[in-house]
Scaffold this active site. Structure first.
Site, short mmCIF file in Angstrom:
data_model
loop_
_atom_site.label_atom_id
_atom_site.label_comp_id
_atom_site.label_asym_id
_atom_site.label_seq_id
_atom_site.Cartn_x
_atom_site.Cartn_y
_atom_site.Cartn_z
N HIS A 72 35.14 -31.88 46.12
CA HIS A 72 35.41 -32.86 47.18
C HIS A 72 36.48 -32.28 48.10
CE1 HIS A 72 33.41 -36.55 45.53
NE2 HIS A 72 33.40 -35.77 44.47
N GLU A 74 39.21 -33.47 49.42
CA GLU A 74 40.62 -33.69 49.06
C GLU A 74 41.04 -32.85 47.86
OE1 GLU A 74 38.17 -36.92 47.07
OE2 GLU A 74 38.15 -35.86 48.98
#
Length: 81
Positions: A72, A74
């Site tokens: 992901h 982040e």
């Protein structure tokens, strides 16, 4: 259509809370565009230093590209910071 003599709408007032974040938000959106171009979910992330302006890392989703379910935006940005 407006004429050249028409008054222009007022410029938005400076926002001391949001304005400092705009470059980081633009970078995150650009990263999201890179994810979309690569066929991934269009999410971008940016990690800033405590000063709030220095970019430590930026990333976009790479789950589809790498086959890694943890890739992901982040998570990748934090790993790279």
């Amino acid at each position: 259509m407006t004429s050249p003599d028409s008054p222009r709408p007022p410029s938005p007032a400076a926002d001391p809370v949001r304005d400092p974040w705009k470059p980081a938000v633009r970078l995150a959106l650009a990263e999201a565009g890179r994810a979309a171009a690569a066929g991934d979910v269009p999410v971008g992330a940016v990690v800033l230093a405590p000063d709030g302006t220095t970019v430590l890392a930026a990333a976009h989703n790479e789950r589809e590209l790498t086959g890694d379910p943890t890739a992901h935006a982040e998570v990748l940005a934090i790993r790279r910071a």
